[in-house]
Design an enzyme around this catalytic site. Structure first.
Site, PDB file in Angstrom:
ATOM      1  N   LEU A  91      -4.591   7.890  10.477  1.00  0.00           N
ATOM      2  CA  LEU A  91      -5.326   8.071   9.223  1.00  0.00           C
ATOM      3  C   LEU A  91      -4.415   8.168   8.007  1.00  0.00           C
ATOM      4  O   LEU A  91      -4.844   8.556   6.921  1.00  0.00           O
ATOM      5  CB  LEU A  91      -6.226   9.306   9.328  1.00  0.00           C
ATOM      6  CG  LEU A  91      -7.250   9.241  10.460  1.00  0.00           C
ATOM      7  CD1 LEU A  91      -8.074  10.518  10.518  1.00  0.00           C
ATOM      8  CD2 LEU A  91      -8.133   8.016  10.353  1.00  0.00           C
ATOM      9  N   CYS A  92      -3.160   7.793   8.179  1.00  0.00           N
ATOM     10  CA  CYS A  92      -2.178   7.834   7.104  1.00  0.00           C
ATOM     11  C   CYS A  92      -2.328   6.583   6.229  1.00  0.00           C
ATOM     12  O   CYS A  92      -2.452   5.473   6.739  1.00  0.00           O
ATOM     13  CB  CYS A  92      -0.791   7.880   7.733  1.00  0.00           C
ATOM     14  SG  CYS A  92       0.442   8.632   6.721  1.00  0.00           S
ATOM     15  N   HIS A  93      -2.313   6.776   4.906  1.00  0.00           N
ATOM     16  CA  HIS A  93      -2.442   5.650   3.988  1.00  0.00           C
ATOM     17  C   HIS A  93      -1.154   4.838   3.934  1.00  0.00           C
ATOM     18  O   HIS A  93      -0.069   5.411   3.878  1.00  0.00           O
ATOM     19  CB  HIS A  93      -2.734   6.149   2.568  1.00  0.00           C
ATOM     20  CG  HIS A  93      -4.071   6.764   2.421  1.00  0.00           C
ATOM     21  ND1 HIS A  93      -4.313   8.076   2.713  1.00  0.00           N
ATOM     22  CD2 HIS A  93      -5.251   6.237   2.008  1.00  0.00           C
ATOM     23  CE1 HIS A  93      -5.583   8.341   2.494  1.00  0.00           C
ATOM     24  NE2 HIS A  93      -6.182   7.252   2.062  1.00  0.00           N
ATOM     25  N   MET A 127       4.076  12.886   5.587  1.00  0.00           N
ATOM     26  CA  MET A 127       4.055  12.265   6.917  1.00  0.00           C
ATOM     27  C   MET A 127       5.199  11.258   7.075  1.00  0.00           C
ATOM     28  O   MET A 127       5.782  11.142   8.149  1.00  0.00           O
ATOM     29  CB  MET A 127       2.701  11.593   7.183  1.00  0.00           C
ATOM     30  CG  MET A 127       1.537  12.572   7.262  1.00  0.00           C
ATOM     31  SD  MET A 127       1.807  13.970   8.390  1.00  0.00           S
ATOM     32  CE  MET A 127       2.070  13.144   9.935  1.00  0.00           C
ATOM     33  N   GLU A 128       5.534  10.569   5.998  1.00  0.00           N
ATOM     34  CA  GLU A 128       6.646   9.617   6.066  1.00  0.00           C
ATOM     35  C   GLU A 128       7.970  10.340   6.276  1.00  0.00           C
ATOM     36  O   GLU A 128       8.819   9.895   7.054  1.00  0.00           O
ATOM     37  CB  GLU A 128       6.684   8.770   4.791  1.00  0.00           C
ATOM     38  CG  GLU A 128       5.568   7.744   4.700  1.00  0.00           C
ATOM     39  CD  GLU A 128       4.184   8.305   4.347  1.00  0.00           C
ATOM     40  OE1 GLU A 128       3.223   7.521   4.373  1.00  0.00           O
ATOM     41  OE2 GLU A 128       4.050   9.510   4.053  1.00  0.00           O
ATOM     42  N   ASP A 142      18.311   8.674  22.194  1.00  0.00           N
ATOM     43  CA  ASP A 142      18.562   7.405  22.886  1.00  0.00           C
ATOM     44  C   ASP A 142      20.053   7.073  22.917  1.00  0.00           C
ATOM     45  O   ASP A 142      20.569   6.599  23.928  1.00  0.00           O
ATOM     46  CB  ASP A 142      17.786   6.276  22.220  1.00  0.00           C
ATOM     47  CG  ASP A 142      17.986   4.950  22.935  1.00  0.00           C
ATOM     48  OD1 ASP A 142      17.839   4.925  24.177  1.00  0.00           O
ATOM     49  OD2 ASP A 142      18.289   3.950  22.265  1.00  0.00           O
TER      50      ASP A 142
END
Length: 172
Positions: A91-93, A127-128, A142
């Protein structure tokens, strides 16, 4: 197509079921309409760390890990993660990221990660920034897993956000 009876008008920000902004009155997930919000400069800073063994710390401070430039790879991975956030968080724009910076520091028992993301848009970049930290941390894991299969990504959190209606917020 008929309009969802629980939908809000453009940019109203009216919460749906249970007062939540990302669900409509019927409880269905929705992307919040930000079209009526002001376009402002926004910035978010997030941090996290990858707990690693003394062997990994020594390798990162010395000749490096077998796979190559772990910190360089993680830095680029974090920036790429920030750019792909709406592909990963449903739901992130999708927003125009105007800047992204990922810093990594080798501490005595961890690799410390900090990401700063900026935009001039209608919604924030928390969020980014969080995604940048998480993806950078995964890239560190990794790169060092041959030396330390027990490496752990932890403490991913927003440290600061600026811009928009809420203005400045900083973790106490």
């Amino acid at each position: 197509m008929t309009q969802d009876p629980g939908a809000t008008t453009a940019g109203s920000g009216t919460p749906g079921a249970g007062g939540l902004t990302h669900v409509d009155e019927a409880g269905a997930a929705r992307m919040v309409d930000v079209s009526a919000k002001d376009t402002t400069v926004r910035r978010a800073v997030a941090s996290g760390k990858v707990l690693v063994s003394a062997e990994v710390v020594a390798a990162l401070r010395g000749d490096g890990v077998p796979k190559g430039d772990a910190l360089g790879v993680a830095r680029i991975a974090g920036i790429m993660g920030a750019k792909r956030t709406p592909d990963l968080v449903p739901l992130c724009h999708p927003i125009a990221i105007t800047g992204a910076k990922v810093d990594l520091e080798v501490a005595d028992d961890a690799v410390l990660i900090q990401a700063q993301v900026k935009t001039t848009d209608r919604t924030g970049v928390e969020m980014e920034a969080l995604t940048a930290v998480a993806v950078a941390g995964l890239a560190v894991i990794d790169m060092v897993k041959a030396l330390d299969p027990a490496a752990v990504l932890t403490d991913v959190r927003v440290e600061l956000k600026e811009g928009g209606k809420t203005g400045h917020w900083e973790r106490p």
